[in-house]
Scaffold this motif. Sequence first.
Motif, short mmCIF file in Angstrom:
data_model
loop_
_atom_site.label_atom_id
_atom_site.label_comp_id
_atom_site.label_asym_id
_atom_site.label_seq_id
_atom_site.Cartn_x
_atom_site.Cartn_y
_atom_site.Cartn_z
N ILE A 1 0.83 -1.21 0.00
CA ILE A 1 0.00 0.00 0.00
C ILE A 1 0.87 1.26 0.00
O ILE A 1 0.51 2.27 -0.60
CB ILE A 1 -1.02 -0.01 1.17
CG1 ILE A 1 -1.89 1.25 1.18
CG2 ILE A 1 -0.35 -0.19 2.52
CD1 ILE A 1 -2.79 1.39 0.00
N HIS A 2 2.01 1.20 0.66
CA HIS A 2 2.94 2.32 0.62
C HIS A 2 4.25 1.82 0.05
O HIS A 2 4.91 0.97 0.66
CB HIS A 2 3.19 2.91 2.01
CG HIS A 2 2.01 3.62 2.58
ND1 HIS A 2 1.32 3.17 3.68
CD2 HIS A 2 1.36 4.73 2.17
CE1 HIS A 2 0.31 3.98 3.93
NE2 HIS A 2 0.31 4.94 3.03
N GLU A 3 4.64 2.30 -1.10
CA GLU A 3 5.94 1.96 -1.65
C GLU A 3 6.51 3.18 -2.36
O GLU A 3 5.88 4.24 -2.40
CB GLU A 3 5.85 0.72 -2.56
CG GLU A 3 4.82 0.78 -3.67
CD GLU A 3 4.75 -0.53 -4.48
OE1 GLU A 3 4.63 -1.61 -3.87
OE2 GLU A 3 4.82 -0.46 -5.71
N ALA A 4 7.72 3.05 -2.89
CA ALA A 4 8.35 4.17 -3.57
C ALA A 4 7.58 4.46 -4.87
O ALA A 4 6.98 3.53 -5.43
CB ALA A 4 9.81 3.83 -3.89
N PRO A 5 7.58 5.69 -5.36
CA PRO A 5 8.27 6.86 -4.81
C PRO A 5 7.40 7.62 -3.80
O PRO A 5 6.17 7.55 -3.88
CB PRO A 5 8.47 7.73 -6.06
CG PRO A 5 7.25 7.45 -6.90
CD PRO A 5 6.94 5.99 -6.66
N ALA A 6 8.06 8.30 -2.86
CA ALA A 6 7.34 9.20 -1.96
C ALA A 6 7.24 10.57 -2.63
O ALA A 6 8.25 11.12 -3.05
CB ALA A 6 8.09 9.31 -0.64
N LEU A 7 6.01 11.07 -2.75
CA LEU A 7 5.83 12.44 -3.27
C LEU A 7 5.76 13.35 -2.04
O LEU A 7 4.69 13.50 -1.44
CB LEU A 7 4.54 12.57 -4.08
CG LEU A 7 4.32 11.57 -5.22
CD1 LEU A 7 3.03 11.89 -5.97
CD2 LEU A 7 5.49 11.59 -6.19
N SER A 8 6.89 13.89 -1.65
CA SER A 8 6.94 14.69 -0.42
C SER A 8 8.18 15.57 -0.44
O SER A 8 9.05 15.41 -1.30
CB SER A 8 6.95 13.79 0.81
OG SER A 8 8.22 13.16 0.93
N LYS A 9 8.24 16.48 0.55
CA LYS A 9 9.39 17.38 0.67
C LYS A 9 10.68 16.61 0.82
O LYS A 9 11.73 17.06 0.41
CB LYS A 9 9.21 18.26 1.92
CG LYS A 9 8.18 19.35 1.78
CD LYS A 9 8.07 20.09 3.12
CE LYS A 9 6.85 20.98 3.14
NZ LYS A 9 6.59 21.53 4.48
N SER A 10 10.60 15.43 1.48
CA SER A 10 11.82 14.66 1.74
C SER A 10 12.00 13.52 0.74
O SER A 10 12.91 12.71 0.88
CB SER A 10 11.79 14.10 3.17
OG SER A 10 10.61 13.33 3.34
N GLY A 11 11.12 13.47 -0.28
CA GLY A 11 11.23 12.42 -1.29
C GLY A 11 12.45 12.64 -2.17
O GLY A 11 13.07 13.71 -2.16
N GLU A 12 12.80 11.61 -2.94
CA GLU A 12 13.96 11.70 -3.82
C GLU A 12 13.64 11.10 -5.17
O GLU A 12 12.93 10.11 -5.25
CB GLU A 12 15.14 10.93 -3.23
CG GLU A 12 15.98 11.73 -2.27
CD GLU A 12 17.09 10.87 -1.68
OE1 GLU A 12 17.60 9.98 -2.38
OE2 GLU A 12 17.41 11.10 -0.50
#
Length: 360
Positions: free
Chosen positions: A300-311
């Motif tokens: 349910i949660h995997e890469a990529p993270a869409l966030s300020k700390s994402g890469e």
Amino acid sequence: MPPHAPRRAALRAMLVEQDLDALLVTDLVNVRYLTGFTGSNAALLVAADPQRSTVFCTDGRYLAQAEAQVPDLERVIDRPCDLALAARAAKDGHGRVGFEGQHVTVDGLAALEQVVEGLVGASGLVERLRLVKDDAEVEALRMACAAADRALADLVEHGGLRAGRTEKEVARELEGRMLDHGAAGPSFDSIVAAGPHSAIPHHEPTDAVLKAGDLVKLDFGALVDGYHSDMTRTLVLGKAADWQRDLYDLVLRSQAAGRAALLPDADVRAVDAASRQVIVDAGYGPRFPHGLGHGVGLRIHEAPALSKSGEGTLSAGMAVTVEPGVYLSGKGGVRIEDTLVVRESAPELLTLTTKELVVV
Ligand code: ZN
Ligand code: ZN
């Protein structure tokens, strides 16, 4: 044509690139991705050289299931599977054997080292492949999203969202209706949050009773073929107040800006910023306390993270959520979330439930 052989071929190319002779895959989700096996105990030894055997291992409980689901690979019935395959790697003369360090304990590694030499930490290789979804994966996600869409439509149509019901009752009905539409189960614990509870981003359903005038936030998803859908809609019971309409409109504009930024090569932080800026400009920046979204697939949660700390940057074929929210403590909150697939010119929307404000 099953998608697993092409996935293993792509992994072999990565192993050659990493100068590995083989990879010992012990994460069950990664084993499923590479073989289609859905049992609860398995491991896989993938040889870089296509002429060498790639070996699947499970235990005796899954003998018949392994024959049916993994007919195209050499199968070993033994336990523990990781040690059995490590011994096999030694027997096959593999010099540099990668292992999934993020899934192996210190004790587990010590045991592996007793059996095979040349172990090399090689975390995240299969996860990197899983970032971009193939057609079979997108189709499973599509079905999972459709089950959630239909469940919510049924819930509203049959009067399931009404004053007097509890959050728990609504959550149970929503989950039951997803099963009716082909889900194996909910993809995570459903969030049903009414009135002031809607201002809690990850609220667990309680016995609190829905009341006329409440914002009701529903964050839920369906599990189909191992793939997870994820959708949030926020509705109003009875009659919407002006502040609720304004809040809804703000989050909707933010969500649209986030979706519009979902393009190949976009920096994940820029996608978060595009959506967040709309909320910041309205003076509600601190009331949006979480990232914009996350990858979704076999987890349910995997890469990529869409966030300020994402890469990193996006690529066509990635499946992600876009889910801005604004939460006014003690009063109410709105979150709007879709699951989408990044495509060349515009993202493909998988959660098709309307995002107009629904008043029931
Ligand atoms: Zn969600
Ligand atoms: Zn989500």
